[in-house]
Write an enzyme that holds these catalytic residues in place. Sequence first.
Site, PDB file in Angstrom:
ATOM      1  N   LYS A 118      -3.011  56.901  62.689  1.00 62.93           N
ATOM      2  CA  LYS A 118      -3.701  57.902  63.510  1.00 62.93           C
ATOM      3  C   LYS A 118      -5.155  58.071  63.107  1.00 62.93           C
ATOM      4  CE  LYS A 118       0.119  60.734  65.106  1.00 62.93           C
ATOM      5  NZ  LYS A 118       0.775  62.024  65.061  1.00 62.93           N
ATOM      6  N   LYS A 201       4.586  50.596  70.481  1.00 62.10           N
ATOM      7  CA  LYS A 201       5.488  51.699  70.838  1.00 62.10           C
ATOM      8  C   LYS A 201       5.010  52.371  72.133  1.00 62.10           C
ATOM      9  CE  LYS A 201       4.977  55.567  68.643  1.00 62.10           C
ATOM     10  NZ  LYS A 201       4.913  56.745  67.785  1.00 62.10           N
ATOM     11  N   LYS A 204       2.470  58.693  74.210  1.00 62.52           N
ATOM     12  CA  LYS A 204       1.691  59.529  75.131  1.00 62.52           C
ATOM     13  C   LYS A 204       0.200  59.345  74.918  1.00 62.52           C
ATOM     14  CE  LYS A 204       3.715  63.110  72.295  1.00 62.52           C
ATOM     15  NZ  LYS A 204       4.807  64.058  72.317  1.00 62.52           N
TER      16      LYS A 204
HETATM   17  P1  TYM Z   1       6.422  63.063  68.322  1.00 58.66           P
HETATM   18  O1  TYM Z   1       5.978  64.264  69.076  1.00 58.66           O
HETATM   19  O2  TYM Z   1       5.481  61.942  68.135  1.00 58.66           O
HETATM   20  O3  TYM Z   1       7.720  62.470  68.965  1.00 58.66           O
HETATM   21  C1  TYM Z   1       8.856  63.281  69.170  1.00 58.66           C
HETATM   22  C2  TYM Z   1      10.140  62.482  69.009  1.00 58.66           C
HETATM   23  O4  TYM Z   1      10.159  61.392  69.932  1.00 58.66           O
HETATM   24  C3  TYM Z   1      10.406  60.184  69.221  1.00 58.66           C
HETATM   25  N1  TYM Z   1       9.647  59.104  69.881  1.00 58.66           N
HETATM   26  C4  TYM Z   1      10.190  57.941  70.240  1.00 58.66           C
HETATM   27  N2  TYM Z   1      11.443  57.462  70.122  1.00 58.66           N
HETATM   28  C5  TYM Z   1      11.674  56.219  70.602  1.00 58.66           C
HETATM   29  N3  TYM Z   1      10.708  55.457  71.177  1.00 58.66           N
HETATM   30  C6  TYM Z   1       9.440  55.890  71.309  1.00 58.66           C
HETATM   31  N4  TYM Z   1       8.514  55.135  71.883  1.00 58.66           N
HETATM   32  C7  TYM Z   1       9.134  57.187  70.825  1.00 58.66           C
HETATM   33  N5  TYM Z   1       7.999  57.950  70.789  1.00 58.66           N
HETATM   34  C8  TYM Z   1       8.343  59.105  70.207  1.00 58.66           C
HETATM   35  C9  TYM Z   1       9.872  60.430  67.811  1.00 58.66           C
HETATM   36  O5  TYM Z   1      10.468  59.554  66.879  1.00 58.66           O
HETATM   37  C10 TYM Z   1      10.280  61.871  67.600  1.00 58.66           C
HETATM   38  O6  TYM Z   1      11.626  61.963  67.197  1.00 58.66           O
HETATM   39  N6  TYM Z   1       6.306  64.281  63.513  1.00 58.66           N
HETATM   40  C11 TYM Z   1       7.103  64.437  64.719  1.00 58.66           C
HETATM   41  C12 TYM Z   1       7.312  65.871  65.122  1.00 58.66           C
HETATM   42  C13 TYM Z   1       7.933  66.739  64.079  1.00 58.66           C
HETATM   43  C14 TYM Z   1       9.268  66.688  63.622  1.00 58.66           C
HETATM   44  C15 TYM Z   1       9.377  67.733  62.658  1.00 58.66           C
HETATM   45  C16 TYM Z   1      10.342  65.858  63.913  1.00 58.66           C
HETATM   46  C17 TYM Z   1       7.317  67.755  63.420  1.00 58.66           C
HETATM   47  N7  TYM Z   1       8.202  68.358  62.566  1.00 58.66           N
HETATM   48  C18 TYM Z   1      10.591  67.953  61.990  1.00 58.66           C
HETATM   49  C19 TYM Z   1      11.556  66.098  63.236  1.00 58.66           C
HETATM   50  C20 TYM Z   1      11.655  67.137  62.288  1.00 58.66           C
HETATM   51  C21 TYM Z   1       6.340  63.719  65.826  1.00 58.66           C
HETATM   52  O7  TYM Z   1       5.183  63.441  65.761  1.00 58.66           O
HETATM   53  O8  TYM Z   1       7.026  63.519  66.910  1.00 58.66           O
END
Ligand code: TYM
Length: 338
Positions: A118, A201, A204
């Site tokens: 990032k 991947k 968004k």
């Molecule tokens: P974020 O917002 O990037 O994504 C949210 C969830 O979606 C999954 N994901 C995907 N899974 C499969 N294929 C993809 N292309 C894909 N893009 C996103 C991510 O693996 C995630 O599960 N750090 C986390 C948010 C967070 C969190 C937490 C998660 C903050 N605190 C505590 C679990 C527990 C994040 O950036 O997710």
Amino acid sequence: MPKFTPRVFSGIQPSGGLTLGNYLGAIKRFVEMQDAGTHETVYCMVDLHAITAELAQPEKLAHNTRELCAGFIASGIDPEKSILINQSQVPEHAQLAWIFNCVARMGWMQRMTQFKDKAGKHAQNASLGLFAYPALMAADILIYHATHVPVGEDQKQHLELTRDIAIKFNHDFGVDFFPETEPVIEGAATRVMSLRDGSKKMSKSDPSDMSRINMTDDADAIAAKIRKARTDPEPLPSDMDGLTDRPEARNLVNIYAALAEITPDAVLSDHGGKGFGDFKPALADLAVARLGPIGSEMSRLMDDQPEIDRILARGAERAREITAPILKRTYDIVGMVG
Ligand code: TYM
């Protein structure tokens, strides 16, 4: 008696629209775990995480947070069965995160690949919050003593760090207070790839909207994106071994499997031998049938924002019944008095 109540926690950033990757890799699993009834379930819009990348966009943040809440509910999260919250409204997350900033080591944080991705070449310009992001994520999970965390593949390293923080805290204070949380990374769609490039991947933040399916896309947009998805000229093979060097084809088969709730091999036993001219329309029909109703329910829910705000306020109240005592016990262990 197990020491920790079986409890699921997971979160999604309100940093833009929800994608098919978020839905298949995360939300769909959240709904399954809620409906299984074996665990308490807590699901979170992580707005404190979203501001690590982009601050000073108040209207966008508020809109994205409410839209994400609508996305959770439209996908099947029931705010009575699960606790549904916006992270900033449960202050114990940030309070525990400060303690974890003092547990985690600089060296651990420097190894985080997501920070490197990032921050890119501009690490000196990244916010301090972006660097500390994984410690806040550990706090999100451990402030509930969560035992299981469903996520996509890309969060694996952050969950390993969460375990390291729990272990170091327990060890340094000679307690058995925080659980070693288990990641739940399962199924055909733990890493949904870009529709334009099978090595990236689906995200968004990709500049090309054609690379992803948004949960708010209408039927025409979904069908057009699948029709234009990059593929190769070969027909589909009859089993997954035949897809080893065909990342774009494998991605579409995995998406089909996850949407249809069957295995990728079952998809190939139905569609093996067909070209993409046949397979893509079948996938588009399936995607529209599964995602269309979620998108329309999201826009219906977005018409009643006060109701969304009431749901989040009620969720925060319920969450604090769990988080306040855990923070208090943490402060006692650390020696914070008064
Ligand atoms: P974020 O917002 O990037 O994504 C949210 C969830 O979606 C999954 N994901 C995907 N899974 C499969 N294929 C993809 N292309 C894909 N893009 C996103 C991510 O693996 C995630 O599960 N750090 C986390 C948010 C967070 C969190 C937490 C998660 C903050 N605190 C505590 C679990 C527990 C994040 O950036 O997710």
